[in-house]
Design a protein around this motif. Sequence first.
Motif, short mmCIF file in Angstrom:
data_model
loop_
_atom_site.label_atom_id
_atom_site.label_comp_id
_atom_site.label_asym_id
_atom_site.label_seq_id
_atom_site.Cartn_x
_atom_site.Cartn_y
_atom_site.Cartn_z
N LEU A 62 -33.39 -111.63 43.89
CA LEU A 62 -34.55 -110.92 44.88
C LEU A 62 -34.29 -110.68 46.17
O LEU A 62 -34.33 -109.72 46.99
CB LEU A 62 -35.61 -111.97 44.88
CG LEU A 62 -36.70 -112.04 43.64
CD1 LEU A 62 -37.82 -113.16 43.86
CD2 LEU A 62 -37.24 -110.73 43.64
N GLY A 105 -34.04 -106.89 47.10
CA GLY A 105 -35.34 -106.70 47.25
C GLY A 105 -35.51 -105.50 48.42
O GLY A 105 -36.38 -104.78 48.31
N ALA A 143 -38.62 -119.55 49.72
CA ALA A 143 -38.77 -118.05 49.23
C ALA A 143 -40.53 -117.77 49.53
O ALA A 143 -40.49 -116.57 50.14
CB ALA A 143 -38.39 -117.87 47.81
N PHE A 156 -41.61 -115.17 51.94
CA PHE A 156 -42.60 -113.77 51.83
C PHE A 156 -43.76 -113.62 52.62
O PHE A 156 -44.07 -112.76 53.00
CB PHE A 156 -42.68 -114.18 50.43
CG PHE A 156 -43.93 -113.21 49.89
CD1 PHE A 156 -43.53 -111.83 49.32
CD2 PHE A 156 -45.28 -113.58 49.49
CE1 PHE A 156 -44.70 -111.00 49.00
CE2 PHE A 156 -46.14 -112.95 49.17
CZ PHE A 156 -46.08 -111.34 48.77
N TYR A 168 -49.04 -102.57 46.61
CA TYR A 168 -48.65 -103.41 45.54
C TYR A 168 -49.45 -102.73 44.17
O TYR A 168 -48.89 -102.59 43.07
CB TYR A 168 -49.08 -104.68 45.81
CG TYR A 168 -48.78 -105.69 44.27
CD1 TYR A 168 -47.47 -105.82 44.04
CD2 TYR A 168 -50.04 -106.15 43.84
CE1 TYR A 168 -47.40 -106.78 42.71
CE2 TYR A 168 -50.05 -106.94 42.48
CZ TYR A 168 -48.42 -107.11 42.11
OH TYR A 168 -48.42 -107.87 40.85
N CYS A 223 -42.35 -110.83 40.82
CA CYS A 223 -41.06 -110.02 41.28
C CYS A 223 -41.70 -108.66 41.80
O CYS A 223 -41.16 -108.06 42.82
CB CYS A 223 -40.20 -109.47 40.16
SG CYS A 223 -39.26 -110.92 39.51
N TRP A 238 -43.14 -109.17 45.26
CA TRP A 238 -41.61 -109.46 46.32
C TRP A 238 -41.05 -107.97 46.57
O TRP A 238 -40.94 -107.56 47.83
CB TRP A 238 -40.91 -110.41 45.79
CG TRP A 238 -39.63 -110.59 46.49
CD1 TRP A 238 -38.60 -109.70 46.71
CD2 TRP A 238 -39.45 -111.72 47.26
NE1 TRP A 238 -37.64 -110.19 47.75
CE2 TRP A 238 -38.13 -111.54 48.17
CE3 TRP A 238 -40.07 -112.89 47.53
CZ2 TRP A 238 -37.55 -112.50 49.03
CZ3 TRP A 238 -39.56 -113.89 48.49
CH2 TRP A 238 -38.21 -113.64 48.97
N THR A 293 -43.30 -105.57 48.62
CA THR A 293 -43.49 -106.13 49.90
C THR A 293 -42.21 -105.74 51.03
O THR A 293 -42.42 -105.25 51.90
CB THR A 293 -43.81 -107.53 50.13
OG1 THR A 293 -45.23 -107.79 49.34
CG2 THR A 293 -43.88 -108.00 51.44
#
Length: 536
Positions: A134, A138, A299, A303, A319, A391, A394, A397
Motif C-alpha cells: 500500500l 499507493g 496506517a 490515511f 471513491y 485497498c 487507500w 485517496t
Amino acid sequence: MSDSSESKKMLDPDPRVWDFETEYELGQDNIRPFGLDLHNPVFLISSILIAAFVLIALANQEATASFFGWLRPWLTSTFDWFLVLSVNAITLFCLALIVLPVGSVRIGGKDAKPDYSYAGWIAMMFAAGIGIGLLFFGVLEPVYYNFAESGGASPLGIDISEPGNEYAGVVGTIHHWGLEGWAIYAAVGLSLAIFCYNLGLPLTLRSAFYPLLGERVWGWWGHMIDTLAVFATLFGLTTSLGLGAQQVAAGLYEVFGIEPTPTVTVLLIIFITAIALGSVLLGMDAGVKRLSEINMIMAVGLFIFVILVTGVGVAISRYFSVMTDYILMLPALSNPFGREDTSFFHGWTTFYWAWWIAWSPFVGMFIARISRGRTVREFVLCALIAPTAVCALWMSTFGGAAIDMLNAGGAEGVRATVIEAYKPEGALFGFLKELPFYQIVAPISLLLIIIFFVTSSDSGSLVIDTITAGGKMDAPVIQRIFWCTLEGLVAIALLLGGGLSALQGAAVSTGIPFTVVVLIMCYCLWLALRAERAKM
C-alpha cells in the motif's frame, strides 16, 4: 492397505472413509537433531537450494541481473493467458462459497470459538496480506498509469484527457489490489484451515491434497508440494522486503539526507531483519499480533491525515466514482485475449497475479492459523470483500489526490519520481511533500514502512518454518530465526543482483508453477467442504 481401499479413500469425499489421524501418524518422518524439529527432506532440500542460490547470486551479480531481466518479461508474456484465466476461476470459486450452503461450515467444527477478536484478526490479516504494498504503490501506480506514457494515453489504453477518465489509473490499480488478488489468499488460507482444524491434518500445503493423493501426500509428492511452497513463499516475500528496503532508503534520504546507496540498502535489510528476529522470539501474540495492531493504528492515522488535508468530500466522491468504474471495467480487465494495453497487461497485471500467487502460501497459512472459529462465509467475506474495499479507498485517496495535484500543475516531487525519472521508491515521499506538516508526517511514514517490513519478515519466517517442520505450529524458535535470517540474505542477493527486476523475476518464476497447485487446492477444498456440510 489394499489398492482397492486406498482408491476408495482417495475418490470418496465422505469423511467417514478418510482416516486422517491414522494416516498422519503413518506420515511422520521428522528428524530432530540438536533439539530441532525438521521435516525430512523438505527442510534440507529447501535450505540447501536457497543457500546455494544466495551464494551464486552474490558471486555473479551481473549474470544474475541479466538472467532475471530476461526471465520476468518472457514469463509474463508467455503465460499471461494461463495466469489470468486461473485467477478468474479462483475468484469465481471464492465468490460462490459465500452464497452456497457450504458457507455455513465453521473452521474447527461447529463448537469452535475464534482465537482473536475481529480487530486483532483483521489487523493481522491486513499486515500480512498487504504490508508494504500500500505504501509503495499507493501513489506510484495510479500516477504511472495516467501519465507515464506520451500521447495522452495511459498504459490502460484509455485517453485520460476525455471527461470521466481522469482517474483511469486508480481503476487500474484497484484491479491489481482488489477481488482477484485477495481471492487467491482466501482460497489457499481456507483450504489450509479446513484440512487442519476440521479434518485433523498438519498445517502444511500437502494436507490439502489428501483427497487426491491419499497416503502419497506423506511421500515424495507431498515433499515436492511443500518444497515448491517454500520457494514460492520465500521469493514472493523477499520481493516485498526488497521493495520495502528501497522505500526505507528513499525515506532516509528525504528525512535525514542519507544517500540511498546499495550499501545503505543492505545495511537496512540487516538492521530490520534483526528487529524481526526480536519479534520472532516474542512469539505470535506478543510479537506479530502487537506489531500488526500498531501497524493498523499508524496506517489509519496516516490515511485520516491525508484524507483530511486533501478533502473528505472530494475523496468520498472519487471513491464511489472509481469503484463504479472498477465494477464496469472488471470483465474487460480480466479478459486475457485481444488486449491492446500490452504494457499494462504484461508489465503489471500478469506480474501481479504471479506475485499474489507466490505470496499465497505465506499469507494463506498465516490467516489460516489465526482464523479458527470463523465460518467459511465469514472468512471469505472478511478476506475478500473487506480488503478490496479498503485497498480501493487507500489507492483512490492517495493516488487520486496525487493525480489531482498533477492535473493542477503541482506535485513536482511525484512528477520527478514517477514521470520524469522512474524512481518508484520515492513516490510516496514526493507526494507527502505537497501536504502540510511534512517534517512530522515523513518520519512517521518511514517508521510505518519499517514496521510493515518487520511484520512481513517475522510472519513469513513463521510460515516457512511451519511448512518445513511438517505442519507443526510449535517448532523450536531457532528454526524461525534461521528462516528469518535467510529471508534477509535472499533479499540482499536479489537487490545486488538486479534490483527491482530481479525481485520481480524471482516472484514470477515461482508464482507461475504454483498456480497449478492453487487450482488443485480449490478442487480438494470443495470436496472437503461438501463432506463437512454433510456431517452438519
